[in-house]
Design an enzyme around this catalytic site. Structure first.
Site, mmCIF file in Angstrom:
data_model
loop_
_atom_site.group_PDB
_atom_site.id
_atom_site.type_symbol
_atom_site.label_atom_id
_atom_site.label_comp_id
_atom_site.label_asym_id
_atom_site.label_seq_id
_atom_site.Cartn_x
_atom_site.Cartn_y
_atom_site.Cartn_z
ATOM 1 N N ASP A 1 0.819 -1.219 0.000
ATOM 2 C CA ASP A 1 0.000 0.000 0.000
ATOM 3 C C ASP A 1 0.849 1.262 0.000
ATOM 4 O OD1 ASP A 1 -2.425 -1.355 -0.109
ATOM 5 O OD2 ASP A 1 -2.591 -1.497 2.058
ATOM 6 N N HIS A 2 2.047 1.185 -0.557
ATOM 7 C CA HIS A 2 2.912 2.360 -0.734
ATOM 8 C C HIS A 2 2.959 2.654 -2.232
ATOM 9 C CE1 HIS A 2 5.079 0.662 3.069
ATOM 10 N NE2 HIS A 2 3.928 1.239 3.368
#
Length: 546
Positions: free
Chosen positions: A479-480
């Site tokens: 989720d980066h």
């Protein structure tokens, strides 16, 4: 079609990047209008949503954030729901199943708060190791903006340079670090015995004191999916400050088109749908697209017209390309002795020295860490599956809660042109094309996992006293989200310049993760925030001096 709104600076997106830009603009005396696709919601509502989830869903960070029909996002509860919004393809499609939410405040609602800076070598991958790209500037150019971001967000961290990453700073952290829980201290000791250094994580969380109107952290262990008291920075708590300074925020405003002028040198308006599917037009002097690195390139591609046949800001054909996340592997381990994670924040430390070395010419570096989440829910669910009852069930829940842990590897990605967002032929409720994403982590990452990181993680688990080690069978998302509007000095090979200004349209800025040239191994948010502040300086300078 209405033309109700105008401002000096129009900001699309209300996450950390949009909020930092908006507040800087207001402080400079400029009018600001922010547009958010999703709803604005009170913190208590998210906390109640979380508390009312069944235990099986509490590990899904976006589960307390049900999407609105006009602002869909991934729902990770079932694979069927995943397929409804993100259209994923490629050998590592699973590794781009991103869990962002389209709410006012963006993904900062459920982020962990971790603020690792990139280090000097991360900006010179091509020069030093012959892979990836070099940034258009070095670490020292971004360092003052890292510091400003840390003070704007309220980041706590160690004062001892030996515990900082990197120890190249112009000012100390605003607050000292949070203490380790017993599990993290065990990990730190085990790591040291095999030559690794587990460091206190800098994090946008108040450590023992109030900061910027937010209370001190009281140790709730559900920082994702939500901090119930706002001790952690999130953009939702920043929005009232923006309004107090005169900024205007329109929620449930789904921007679907960017309109350029007749000369195609500037943007003159953005168009959005409201929940009744009515269209509105917003004008301004400067336009900042501050969505995440999927939604920003998607919007640019959606805006294609006769003047911009490949999409706005896309004369280079780089919009949507070079998508990055840190491909993650996780190991669920069982230990002979209690470890007791769950004291303090869900993430509070990381091993960073595994991210640097001459090996980067052959394979990626990585960050290693143990997730500090309480294991009682996981242990309870696992014990129930065994069919146990009574005292035997109670004993097994206690054992699995105390003697299990999750170890994580997050690998450094390379920017690769084939990893890209395009427009799917499938459309959402408003008739807007859904994002289609192709993802291949590449041999650079696969070699790292095979030759370096997984063997190292097995050694670390053994040093902790692991009796069982179950590794994920595929790369997962961290989720980066980064890339999609890559930065560079050459307009032929990049989308934005060093201030995140579009090469094609002089009043269009695309700051944050989308502009990142490379991804490093640490969480991306503080670099996104630093780029936002650098872009903000560029915007003020452009408006005041032309």
């Amino acid at each position: 079609m209405a033309n109700d709104y105008a401002a000096d600076v129009v900001v699309v997106g209300t996450g950390v990047v949009g909020c930092l830009v908006a507040e800087h603009m207001l402080d400079a005396g400029l009018s600001v209008l922010m547009l958010e696709a999703g709803p604005r919601v009170d913190r208590w509502r998210i906390v109640e949503n979380y508390r009312n989830l069944p235990p099986s869903l509490r590990q899904h960070w976006n589960a307390p954030y049900p999407p609105k029909p006009w602002a869909p996002h991934l729902e990770s509860r079932t694979d069927t729901e995943v397929a409804e919004y993100l259209q994923l393809e490629g050998p590592d499609a699973r590794a781009f199943r991103q869990g962002y939410v389209r709410y006012a405040g963006g993904a900062t609602w459920h982020w962990a708060g971790i603020c690792w800076r990139m280090v000097p070598d991360d900006f010179r991958l091509k020069t030093l190791y012959g892979v990836g790209r070099d940034w258009a500037f070095d670490y020292h150019v971004l360092e003052p903006y890292y510091t400003r971001a840390e003070y704007a967000m309220g980041v706590c961290g160690p004062a001892d340079p030996a515990l900082q990453w990197p120890p190249i700073r112009s000012r100390p952290y605003p607050m000292g670090p949070l203490p380790f829980g017993p599990g993290e201290q065990r990990l730190t000791d085990a790591a040291a015995r095999i030559g690794l250094k587990n460091l206190p994580a800098p994090q946008a969380r108040n450590s023992g004191v109030s900061y910027d109107g937010r209370p001190a952290c009281c140790g709730n262990n559900n920082c994702f999916p939500v901090c119930p008291i706002a001790a952690k920075y999130d953009a939702a708590s920043a929005l009232p400050k923006i309004e107090a300074k005169g900024g205007r925020i329109l929620a449930n405003a789904v921007v679907y088109r960017i309109e350029t002028d007749a000369k195609n040198s500037a943007v003159q308006a953005v168009h959005y749908f409201d929940p009744d599917k009515a269209s509105h037009r917003v004008t301004g002097k400067i336009f900042v697209i501050a969505c995440n690195s999927i939604e920003t390139p998607k919007l640019l591609l959606l805006s294609g017209d006769e003047r911009n046949p490949n999409g706005v800001a896309n004369s280079s054909d780089q919009v949507g390309r070079n998508m990055m996340d840190q491909p993650k592997l996780i190991a669920e381990v069982t230990l002979a002795e209690p470890l007791w994670t769950g004291v303090g924040p869900v993430q509070n430390s990381s091993i960073m020295n595994t991210s640097q070395g001459e090996f980067r010419s052959r394979h990626s570096g990585a960050m290693l860490r143990m997730e500090n989440a309480a294991r009682s829910g996981i242990g309870g669910a696992a014990a129930l599956k065994k069919g146990l009852v009574g005292k035997a069930l109670d004993t097994e829940i206690r054992r699995l809660s105390a003697c299990t842990a999750r170890l994580t590897i997050e690998h450094e990605p390379l920017p690769q042109a084939q990893n890209r967002v395009t427009l799917s032929s499938k459309k959402d409720w408003l008739g807007i094309n859904k994002p289609h994403i192709y993802n291949d982590v590449g041999d650079y990452v696969r070699r790292s996992a095979k030759e370096y990181t997984v063997p190292l993680l097995r050694r670390l688990a053994a040093e902790l006293g692991a009796t069982d080690f179950q590794l994920s069978t595929e790369f997962l998302n961290s989720d980066h989200i980064m890339g999609g509007c890559i930065m560079g000095a050459d307009p032929a090979t990049s989308v934005v310049d060093v201030d995140c200004r579009s090469h094609d349209h002089h009043n269009l800025f695309l700051p944050g993760g989308a502009a990142m040239t490379t991804g490093g191994s640490g969480n991306s948010t503080i670099t996104m925030a630093a780029l936002a502040l650098k872009a903000a300086d560029g915007i003020v300078d452009q408006l005041k001096h032309g």
